[in-house]
Design a protein around this motif. Structure first.
Motif, PDB file in Angstrom:
ATOM      1  N   MET A 109       0.844  -1.179   0.119  1.00 43.79           N
ATOM      2  CA  MET A 109      -0.065  -0.105   0.016  1.00 43.79           C
ATOM      3  C   MET A 109       0.869   1.256   0.070  1.00 43.79           C
ATOM      4  O   MET A 109       0.302   2.364   0.165  1.00 43.79           O
ATOM      5  CB  MET A 109      -0.953  -0.037   1.320  1.00 43.79           C
ATOM      6  N   ARG A 113       1.266   2.217  -4.883  1.00 41.74           N
ATOM      7  CA  ARG A 113       0.212   1.323  -4.618  1.00 41.74           C
ATOM      8  C   ARG A 113      -0.476   2.160  -3.516  1.00 41.74           C
ATOM      9  O   ARG A 113      -1.560   1.297  -2.861  1.00 41.74           O
ATOM     10  CB  ARG A 113       0.666  -0.025  -4.104  1.00 41.74           C
ATOM     11  N   ILE A 127     -18.997   0.856   5.140  1.00 37.93           N
ATOM     12  CA  ILE A 127     -19.445  -0.381   5.526  1.00 37.93           C
ATOM     13  C   ILE A 127     -20.084  -0.364   7.153  1.00 37.93           C
ATOM     14  O   ILE A 127     -21.198  -0.733   7.404  1.00 37.93           O
ATOM     15  CB  ILE A 127     -18.241  -1.296   5.889  1.00 37.93           C
ATOM     16  N   ILE A 201     -10.863  -0.883  -6.842  1.00 39.78           N
ATOM     17  CA  ILE A 201     -10.045  -1.784  -7.687  1.00 39.78           C
ATOM     18  C   ILE A 201      -9.836  -1.229  -8.895  1.00 39.78           C
ATOM     19  O   ILE A 201      -9.393  -2.157  -9.836  1.00 39.78           O
ATOM     20  CB  ILE A 201     -10.880  -3.163  -7.681  1.00 39.78           C
ATOM     21  N   ARG A 451       0.889  -9.536  -7.624  1.00 42.50           N
ATOM     22  CA  ARG A 451      -0.321 -10.137  -8.092  1.00 42.50           C
ATOM     23  C   ARG A 451      -0.162 -11.150  -9.089  1.00 42.50           C
ATOM     24  O   ARG A 451      -0.871 -12.261  -8.834  1.00 42.50           O
ATOM     25  CB  ARG A 451      -1.220  -8.961  -8.785  1.00 42.50           C
TER      26      ARG A 451
HETATM   27  C1  HEM Z   1     -14.855  -5.190   2.058  1.00 42.54           C
HETATM   28  C2  HEM Z   1     -14.315  -4.353   1.690  1.00 42.54           C
HETATM   29  C3  HEM Z   1     -13.122  -4.342   0.662  1.00 42.54           C
HETATM   30  C4  HEM Z   1     -13.432  -5.050  -0.472  1.00 42.54           C
HETATM   31  C5  HEM Z   1     -14.338  -5.845  -1.118  1.00 42.54           C
HETATM   32  C6  HEM Z   1     -11.997  -4.981  -1.178  1.00 42.54           C
HETATM   33  C7  HEM Z   1     -11.702  -5.500  -2.260  1.00 42.54           C
HETATM   34  C8  HEM Z   1     -10.539  -5.637  -2.881  1.00 42.54           C
HETATM   35  C9  HEM Z   1      -9.913  -6.092  -3.943  1.00 42.54           C
HETATM   36  C10 HEM Z   1     -10.841  -7.207  -4.808  1.00 42.54           C
HETATM   37  C11 HEM Z   1      -8.800  -5.868  -4.335  1.00 42.54           C
HETATM   38  C12 HEM Z   1      -8.008  -6.426  -5.531  1.00 42.54           C
HETATM   39  C13 HEM Z   1      -7.382  -7.691  -5.354  1.00 42.54           C
HETATM   40  C14 HEM Z   1      -6.721  -8.313  -6.281  1.00 42.54           C
HETATM   41  O1  HEM Z   1      -7.518  -8.549  -7.340  1.00 42.54           O
HETATM   42  O2  HEM Z   1      -5.586  -8.412  -6.260  1.00 42.54           O
HETATM   43  C15 HEM Z   1      -8.256  -5.118  -3.302  1.00 42.54           C
HETATM   44  C16 HEM Z   1      -7.011  -4.764  -3.339  1.00 42.54           C
HETATM   45  C17 HEM Z   1      -6.437  -3.698  -2.064  1.00 42.54           C
HETATM   46  N1  HEM Z   1      -7.000  -3.418  -1.033  1.00 42.54           N
HETATM   47 FE1  HEM Z   1      -9.289  -3.782  -0.773  1.00 42.54          FE
HETATM   48  N2  HEM Z   1     -11.151  -4.233  -0.295  1.00 42.54           N
HETATM   49  C18 HEM Z   1     -11.836  -3.928   0.633  1.00 42.54           C
HETATM   50  C19 HEM Z   1     -11.356  -3.065   1.781  1.00 42.54           C
HETATM   51  C20 HEM Z   1     -10.021  -2.462   2.005  1.00 42.54           C
HETATM   52  C21 HEM Z   1      -9.827  -1.728   3.015  1.00 42.54           C
HETATM   53  C22 HEM Z   1     -10.525  -1.295   4.150  1.00 42.54           C
HETATM   54  C23 HEM Z   1      -8.290  -1.484   2.654  1.00 42.54           C
HETATM   55  C24 HEM Z   1      -7.339  -0.520   3.583  1.00 42.54           C
HETATM   56  C25 HEM Z   1      -7.941   0.678   3.841  1.00 42.54           C
HETATM   57  C26 HEM Z   1      -8.068  -2.006   1.531  1.00 42.54           C
HETATM   58  C27 HEM Z   1      -6.744  -1.836   0.951  1.00 42.54           C
HETATM   59  C28 HEM Z   1      -6.553  -2.534  -0.181  1.00 42.54           C
HETATM   60  C29 HEM Z   1      -5.201  -2.579  -0.889  1.00 42.54           C
HETATM   61  C30 HEM Z   1      -3.966  -1.602  -0.447  1.00 42.54           C
HETATM   62  C31 HEM Z   1      -5.095  -3.334  -2.135  1.00 42.54           C
HETATM   63  C32 HEM Z   1      -4.095  -3.167  -2.994  1.00 42.54           C
HETATM   64  C33 HEM Z   1      -3.253  -4.457  -2.930  1.00 42.54           C
HETATM   65  C34 HEM Z   1      -2.322  -4.503  -3.943  1.00 42.54           C
HETATM   66  O3  HEM Z   1      -1.802  -3.295  -4.719  1.00 42.54           O
HETATM   67  O4  HEM Z   1      -2.095  -5.446  -4.645  1.00 42.54           O
HETATM   68  N3  HEM Z   1      -9.260  -2.599   0.992  1.00 42.54           N
HETATM   69  N4  HEM Z   1      -9.432  -4.821  -2.415  1.00 42.54           N
END
Ligand code: HEM
Ligand code: SF4
Ligand code: SF4
Length: 683
Positions: A109, A113, A127, A201, A451
């Motif tokens: 992050m 990122r 939420i 996303i 990824r």
């Molecule tokens: C229920 C709520 C959430 C859902 C459904 C969700 C969903 C996702 C999805 C689908 C991805 C992509 C995963 C992939 O295909 O590699 C992702 C990446 C990410 N999420 Fe979430 N997310 C949620 C909440 C959060 C929260 C609260 C944070 C932090 C504040 C967060 C931080 C991140 C980060 C940093 C990535 C990127 C990681 C990378 O660069 O590979 N997410 N999220």
């Protein structure tokens, strides 16, 4: 400050992921698909919510009855839907928080990122808004608690002219107005959540928003099982005239509420605001130094678009050609999104080391890790290797250190991601006999830091993705070792017949140790245990431990006062000259300054001063009514009270006073109001 906790968390997630990969297999491992599970749970909540809404009455008088009817009159439909709605909402909190912790632990992050992290924060907040307003709608004692406490929390913010809490003073003051607003927010927040989840996303190519299909069914079945075994039910109907001493709280959503009572609204806002600020700053604490971004060499790029398809972060696009070549398009890097993972380097068909030394520049390269340099280093260093277990190891720099034993008789090339190796490099090593085997040591199975590195590498070696590895390379000389467990591979290498290229193409590369799995019955038992524990834990924390907001021998006294005091200066007629000096649209016969007197208020209980404060009128010019809303926990016993108020600007003495004896019953909500004609009144 960050590396410490991050190191511990990373170790914890590493252990958890390893166990879950054993129990669930890497394809089903829930820790490795938290984002996809979040989407899945969101849809369960949305579909069950639509069903509930069909039968729900948004008026405050009927809300409780309609929810009860749903639960008891149609237990197999409405009851199950209600339970699914509640447990999937709780699941969403668990998933979002675990996902947040994991992204932090793995440092996915910072730097380029940051976007998913920052957009994840509104996702998390929405939420909570959705869940809290949802509990409000049931209008049972938990809803009452949520309403009163949210009122107290919101009232410390200078946002509302009149305290929100006054909507929930007692049954007489209750109106459907605020309740209808909550039903509206409870619909609007999830829609907004969906929008933010989509934005979240946005920068991820082919983000995973569906869990493995069969695993999704298992999760749904577990939620259904939980809904049948422990159906979600309401607590007793809300009654604002009584403050329930103990009540069940959903700790996933309401954990901060008891703090409002303990510390007060200001401290809780400080805590929440501070936590949010810290979370918002984390991607830059400390700032990540990113290596130079990928660079396109137009001389070598033919615009085939493979790099665009393979970049995990949407950092590449095909744009009209900017040079003299006859190709229509060229690859262009967006430096704000490129994380220098090198996956595009592995995808470019021009990255073949068989080209002559002077012309070996690939269509796209990482400037600090040119492929020509890698080829040179491999060729030179491999000359020092001996025997029949000579290894070239392509190691991912995120996948832990290789120990000295593994490094023996090996050339190790550390790369930002194993997906950076163009397959012709493997062919080259074998064809030039630089080593007897090639080990590709990446992150744990299905947990690629960048990824898609593992997936693209596997598909390229299996001949399913361009550019693929030529069939002539004997696959038994390649080990895909996502956990860097290469000892066994090395032992087997020595026993293979002499190395030669083959036109048959051999079976499959060695896959270690993802290939070793526990037998199905063991996994089935393990999975049932883990899912059962998770389900049981969710059901338990959804109402327990009960929260005691009042001792059994206590009652509540609320001061709820709204009082328009007299204006400070009386109206006086204007002279014709004074009127003429005013702008035409401002001319009036009398001047009435609007500023009102503040209210000074004292409350004594059994002769002891328990409250004393001066309250300013509302409004920018202090021209509105004074509003006082204060809650006191008092013994449920006979006691004397004395209320005194000054509202005329006098220096001493009081304009209004009333004393008396009260004898509240345990849990009674005793409200004291002020009416100009009658003075202080209570029941
Ligand atoms: C229920 C709520 C959430 C859902 C459904 C969700 C969903 C996702 C999805 C689908 C991805 C992509 C995963 C992939 O295909 O590699 C992702 C990446 C990410 N999420 Fe979430 N997310 C949620 C909440 C959060 C929260 C609260 C944070 C932090 C504040 C967060 C931080 C991140 C980060 C940093 C990535 C990127 C990681 C990378 O660069 O590979 N997410 N999220
Ligand atoms: S893969 Fe290579 S040749 Fe194809 S568009 Fe990208 S840089 Fe150009
Ligand atoms: S280095 Fe990674 S992020 Fe940058 S363009 Fe290439 S594949 Fe995309």
């Amino acid at each position: 400050m960050i590396p410490g906790p991050r190191k511990w968390l990373r170790a914890m997630f590493g252990a958890l992921e390893a166990i879950c990969s054993r129990v669930f297999t890497p394809e089903w491992n829930p820790i490795l698909q938290l984002g996809a599970l979040g989407w899945f749970f969101f849809w369960i909540v949305a579909v069950s919510g639509v069903y509930l809404y069909v039968f729900f009455d948004t008026g405050i008088t009927r809300a409780y009855d309609t929810v009860e009817a749903l639960t008891h009159a149609q237990p197999w439909a409405g009851g199950v839907m209600r339970s699914l709605h509640r447990y999937a909402s709780d699941g969403l909190v668990i998933i979002a928080l675990t996902h947040l912790l994991r992204e932090f632990a793995l440092d996915q992050m910072r730097g380029k990122r940051w976007f998913a992290w920052i957009t994840g924060l509104p996702v998390l907040m929405l939420i909570y808004v959705s869940g809290i307003t949802g509990y409000w709608l049931v209008w049972d004692v938990m809803a009452q608690y949520v309403a009163v406490m949210t009122g107290e929390l919101l009232d410390v913010l200078p946002l509302f002219g009149e305290p929100i809490s006054r909507n929930f003073v007692n049954e007489a003051s209750l109106s459907s107005r605020f309740f209808t607003l909550m039903s509206f927010i409870h619909i609007a927040a999830p829609l907004l959540l969906l929008l933010f989840m989509w934005i979240h996303i946005h920068r991820h190519t082919a983000a995973r928003i569906q869990p493995a299909r069969s695993f999704g069914l298992v999760v749904l079945a577990s939620l259904l099982g939980l809904s049948l075994v422990v159906p979600a039910v309401s607590q007793p109907r809300a009654n604002l005239d009584i403050v329930p001493a103990t009540l069940g709280l959903d700790w996933f959503y309401l954990a901060a509420y008891p703090l409002v009572q303990q510390w007060g609204g200001v401290a809780v806002w400080q805590l929440l605001g501070g936590a949010l600020l810290l979370l918002g700053l984390l991607p830059w604490l400390p700032r990540k130094r990113t290596p130079p971004v990928a660079q396109v060499s137009l001389l070598n790029c033919n615009g085939c678009g493979r790099c665009v398809a393979d970049c995990p972060f949407g950092a590449l696009s095909l744009e009209p050609r900017s040079d003299w070549q006859s190709y229509a398009v060229e690859a262009v890097v967006n430096p704000d999104r490129c994380v220098s993972c090198g996956l595009c380097v592995g995808s470019c068909p021009t990255g073949t080391p068989f080209r002559s030394a002077s012309t070996f520049i690939s269509g796209i390269e990482l400037p600090h890790l040119p492929l020509a340099g890698l080829r040179e280093r491999l060729s030179e260093s491999s000359a020092a290797l001996t025997g029949s277990d000579r290894l070239v190891i392509f190691a991912c720099e995120h996948a832990g250190k290789l120990d000295a034993e593994l490094r023996r008789n090996a050339v190790v090339a550390e790369l930002p991601c194993i997906g950076m190796i163009p397959p012709p490099f493997i062919d080259f090593i074998v064809a030039r006999r630089l080593a007897d085997g090639i080990a590709i040591a990446g992150c744990a199975a299905n947990a690629c830091y960048e990824r898609f590195g593992q997936r693209w590498t596997e598909e390229r070696i299996a001949g399913k993705r361009d550019p693929w590895l030529r069939a002539r390379v004997p696959r038994e000389r390649i080990a895909l070792s996502w956990a860097a467990d290469l000892r066994a591979f090395r032992g087997r290498l020595a026993s293979l017949p002499p190395l030669r290229l083959t036109d048959k193409g051999s079976s499959r590369p060695e896959s270690l140790p993802a290939g070793r799995r526990w037998p199905v019955p063991v996994r089935a038992v393990g999975m049932t245990l883990v899912l059962g524990l998770l389900a049981g834990g969710t059901a338990a924390l959804a109402t327990r431990p009960a929260w005691r907001q009042l001792a059994p021998d206590q009652a509540v006294l609320r001061l709820s006062i709204r009082h328009a005091t007299a204006t400070k200066i009386e109206c006086k007629p204007l002279t014709p000259e004074q009127m003429a000096a005013l702008k035409p649209n401002m001319r009036r016969p009398v001047d009435c300054p609007r500023e009102r007197w503040p209210v000074y208020l004292e409350l004594e209980r059994d002769g002891r001063l328990v409250y004393r404060a001066t309250h300013r009128p509302s409004g920018l010019w202090d021209d509105g009514a004074v509003t006082v809303f204060r809650t006191f926990r008092i013994p449920a016993a006979p006691q004397s009270i004395l209320l005194r108020m000054r509202d005329s600007g006098r220096e001493s003495g009081f304009d209004h006073a009333r004393s008396g004896t009260i004898n509240p019953a345990p849990g009674q909500n005793l409200v004291i109001e002020f009416h100009p004609a009658e003075g202080f009144v209570w029941q």
